[in-house]
Scaffold this active site. Structure first.
Site, PDB file in Angstrom:
ATOM      1  N   SER A 186       0.772  -1.237   0.000  1.00 28.35           N
ATOM      2  CA  SER A 186       0.000   0.000   0.000  1.00 28.35           C
ATOM      3  C   SER A 186       0.804   1.290   0.000  1.00 28.35           C
ATOM      4  O   SER A 186       0.258   2.356  -0.290  1.00 28.35           O
ATOM      5  CB  SER A 186      -0.942   0.001   1.217  1.00 28.35           C
ATOM      6  OG  SER A 186      -0.211  -0.281   2.394  1.00 28.35           O
ATOM      7  N   ASP A 215      -3.263  -8.223   9.248  1.00 24.54           N
ATOM      8  CA  ASP A 215      -1.890  -8.480   9.689  1.00 24.54           C
ATOM      9  C   ASP A 215      -1.260  -9.647   8.909  1.00 24.54           C
ATOM     10  O   ASP A 215      -1.583 -10.814   9.154  1.00 24.54           O
ATOM     11  CB  ASP A 215      -1.918  -8.781  11.188  1.00 24.54           C
ATOM     12  CG  ASP A 215      -0.526  -9.023  11.739  1.00 24.54           C
ATOM     13  OD1 ASP A 215       0.450  -8.893  10.973  1.00 24.54           O
ATOM     14  OD2 ASP A 215      -0.418  -9.342  12.939  1.00 24.54           O
ATOM     15  N   TYR A 250       7.919   1.092  -1.328  1.00 19.84           N
ATOM     16  CA  TYR A 250       8.405   0.177  -2.360  1.00 19.84           C
ATOM     17  C   TYR A 250       7.366  -0.875  -2.758  1.00 19.84           C
ATOM     18  O   TYR A 250       7.324  -1.305  -3.905  1.00 19.84           O
ATOM     19  CB  TYR A 250       9.696  -0.507  -1.896  1.00 19.84           C
ATOM     20  CG  TYR A 250      10.911   0.343  -2.142  1.00 19.84           C
ATOM     21  CD1 TYR A 250      11.249   0.727  -3.438  1.00 19.84           C
ATOM     22  CD2 TYR A 250      11.737   0.775  -1.103  1.00 19.84           C
ATOM     23  CE1 TYR A 250      12.355   1.516  -3.698  1.00 19.84           C
ATOM     24  CE2 TYR A 250      12.846   1.567  -1.352  1.00 19.84           C
ATOM     25  CZ  TYR A 250      13.154   1.928  -2.653  1.00 19.84           C
ATOM     26  OH  TYR A 250      14.248   2.711  -2.912  1.00 19.84           O
ATOM     27  N   TYR A 298      22.684   1.472  10.318  1.00 20.93           N
ATOM     28  CA  TYR A 298      21.886   0.588   9.461  1.00 20.93           C
ATOM     29  C   TYR A 298      22.503  -0.806   9.353  1.00 20.93           C
ATOM     30  O   TYR A 298      22.112  -1.724  10.070  1.00 20.93           O
ATOM     31  CB  TYR A 298      21.639   1.216   8.073  1.00 20.93           C
ATOM     32  CG  TYR A 298      20.419   0.595   7.452  1.00 20.93           C
ATOM     33  CD1 TYR A 298      19.171   1.203   7.504  1.00 20.93           C
ATOM     34  CD2 TYR A 298      20.488  -0.692   6.887  1.00 20.93           C
ATOM     35  CE1 TYR A 298      18.039   0.578   7.005  1.00 20.93           C
ATOM     36  CE2 TYR A 298      19.356  -1.314   6.381  1.00 20.93           C
ATOM     37  CZ  TYR A 298      18.146  -0.674   6.446  1.00 20.93           C
ATOM     38  OH  TYR A 298      17.031  -1.306   5.962  1.00 20.93           O
TER      39      TYR A 298
END
Ligand code: NAI
Length: 392
Positions: A49, A110, A52, A233
Site C-alpha cells: 500500500s 496483519d 516500495y 543501518y
C-alpha cells in the site's frame, strides 16, 4: 471535509484522498511511458500500500500486465478521522487497474498472522489458481509470531554507543546524536520482526497450499548504504535483520524446489519507515541533493520499474557477486558517495539550506500522505470515506 496535514514527529496523522489518488496516477502514468516488461502475470505483493511495495505493485501491473493481489495493514476513515495514506493509495490503485482491465484485489490485515495467510490462499485459489511472483515488502514495528508472542523491533546500533550528526527536520538544526546499542534481546526481536522468518513462513504456506506456480520467484527488499550509515543501518539492529533476510533468500531457493528467492538492495528513500531511523534522514537529504544535481535521482516507482525491467525479469537476472539485485547502484557510485561524504563533513545548521535538500525531503514526506501534490485543490471539500473496491 477540508483535510490538512497534522504532523507528529516523523508521521502525519491525516492523509488526503485526492492527493493520494494523484500520487498513484502519477506512478501509473510513469510506468505507462516506459518500455513493457516480459514478466510475471500473477503476483502477490505483501506490503502493497505504500513505499516500495505500492510501486512494485504498480510496476508489475502496468509494465508486465500482471494481476495483483495486495496485502496491507491500513485503516479506513472513521468519523472525522481520515483513512491512512495506504488505504487511499490502494483504493485508487484498484480503481485505475480495474478501468484498465487489470485484475486487482486486496486483503487488509496483519500479514504476519495465519488468518491473513489463509485468506490470501482462498483468494488465489478462487481467482488466480497460482501466483508466479511473491514480493515481500513489509516494514513493520512489531510482529506477533505464530506462537502468539509479540516482538517489537528497535532502530539502534550494535556494539558500542555511536555518536554522529543528525538533523531536526522541523527546525533544520544539525546536532550530534548518540545512539545506544541494542541489547541481545532487542536484536533478536528486531530480527523476528524484520528478518526472514515470516517471509519463509509465507513461502512454505503458499507452497503447501499448492498456490505457487512452477518456477515461482520471490523478492524481498534490503539496504546496505555507505560506511557513514553502517553503525545505524548495516551494523545496527535493522542490519542484523537484513542479514537474516538475505540468508532466508538462499534458504528459500535451497529448501523449496521450483522457487527462487532474491534480495533487491534498494536506494535510500523517504518512506514512512525510513523517516523513523536516526541519522538516515540527514544522509537522505544530502543524497537527494547530490543525485538530483547529477540528474540520477529516482523515487520508488523509478526504482521498481528498473528492478523488474532491467534486473529481475530476464533470462538470467542481473546479480552482484553475492547473488543480490542492486538497485542502489547509482546511489553507491563513487562520485556520488564522495560528494555526499564531503557534504557530511562540512554540514552545519548555518549551511544546511545550501548543502542539503531538506525541501526535497519534506516534499516527499508530505506527498506520502497526499499533501503538496501539484494539481490538487486542498481548499476543496473531499469525501474522506473512500472504499477499496475489492473490500467493499
Ligand atoms: P513502507 O512503510 O512505505 O511500507 C510498508 C508496507 O508494509 C505498507 O504497505 C504497510 O501497509 C505494510 N505493512 C506493515 N505492517 C504490516 C502487517 N503487519 N501486515 C500487512 N502489511 C503490513 O516501507 P518501505 O520503506 O517501502 O519498506 C518496504 C521494504 O523496503 C522494507 O523491507 C524496507 O526495509 C525496504 N527498504 C526500504 C528503503 C527505504 O529507504 N525506504 C531502502 C531499501 C529497502
Amino acid at each position: 471535509m477540508i483535510v490538512t496535514p497534522k504532523v507528529r514527529g516523523f508521521i502525519c496523522t491525516t492523509a488526503h484522498p485526492a492527493g493520494c489518488r494523484e500520487n498513484v496516477k502519477e506512478q501509473i502514468d510513469y510506468v505507462k511511458g516506459q518500455p513493457k516488461t516480459d514478466g510475471p502475470k500473477k503476483v502477490l505483493v505483501l506490503g502493497a500500500s505504500t513505499g516500495y511495495g505500492l510501486s512494485s505493485r504498480i510496476a508489475l501491473a502496468y509494465s508486465c500486465g500482471a494481476a495483483t493481489l495486495g496485502v496491507l495493514f491500513e485503516k479506513p476513515a472513521s468519523g472525522s478521522r481520515t483513512a491512512t495514506a495506504g488505504w487511499y493509495n490502494t483504493a485508487a490503485f484498484e480503481e485505475f487497474a480495474h478501468q484498465d482491465g487489470l485484475y486487482a484485489k486486496s486483503v487488509n490485515g496483519d500479514a504476519f498472522s495465519a488468518e491473513i495467510k489463509r485468506q490470501v490462499i482462498d483468494v488465489i485459489r478462487q481467482d488466480l489458481s497460482q501466483v508466479d511472483m511473491v514480493v515481500y515488502s513489509l516494514a513493520a514495528p512489531r510482529r506477533t509470531d505464530r506462537d502468539g508472542k509479540l516482538w517489537s523491533s528497535v532502530l539502534k546500533t550494535t556494539g558500542d554507543a555511536y555518536t554522529n550528526k543528525t538533523i531536526d527536520l522541523k527546525t533544520r538544526a544539525i546536532s550530534d546524536v548518540t545512539i545506544e546499542p541494542a541489547s541481545e534481546e532487542e536484536i533478536t526481536a528486531t530480527v523476528k520482526v524484520m528478518g526472514g522468518e515470516d517471509w519463509k513462513d509465507w513461502i512454505a504456506t503458499l507452497k503447501e497450499a499448492d498456490v505457487l506456480a512452477p518456477n515461482a520467484v520471490t523478492v524481498a527488499y534490503s539496504y546496505i548504504g555507505p560506511a557513514l550509515t553502517h553503525p545505524m543501518y548495516l551494523d545496527g539492529s535493522i542490519g542484523m535483520a537484513k542479514r537474516h533476510l538475505a540468508k532466508t533468500a538462499q534458504e528459500i531457493t535451497q529448501e523449496f524446489p521450483g522457487v527462487t528467492g532474491y534480495i533487491s538492495v534498494n536506494k535510500a528513500l523517504v518512506t514512512q519507515s525510513s523517516a523513523a531511523i536516526p541519522i538516515v534522514p540527514l544522509y537522505i537529504s544530502l543524497l537527494y541533493k547530490v543525485m538530483k544535481e547529477k540528474g540520477i535521482h529516482e523515487g520508488c516507482i523509478e526504482q521498481m520499474t528498473r528492478l523488474f525491467h532491467d534486473k529481475l525479469c530476464k533470462a538470467s537476472p542481473e546479480l552482484d557477486g553475492e547473488g543480490m539485485l542492486r538497485l542502489d547502484d547509482w546511489e553507491m557510485r563513487p562520485d556520488v558517495q564522495e560528494e555526499v561524504s564531503r557534504l557530511w563533513e562540512s554540514i552545519l545548521t548555518e549551511n544546511v539550506e545550501q548543502l542539503a535538500d531538506i525541501d526535497g525531503y519534506w516534499e516527499d514526506f508530505y506527498r506520502m500522505f497526499g499533501f503538496q501534490v501539484p494539481g490538487v485543490d486542498y481548499d476543496a471539500d473531499v469525501a474522506v470515506e473512500v472504499p477499496i473496491p475489492s473490500l467493499a
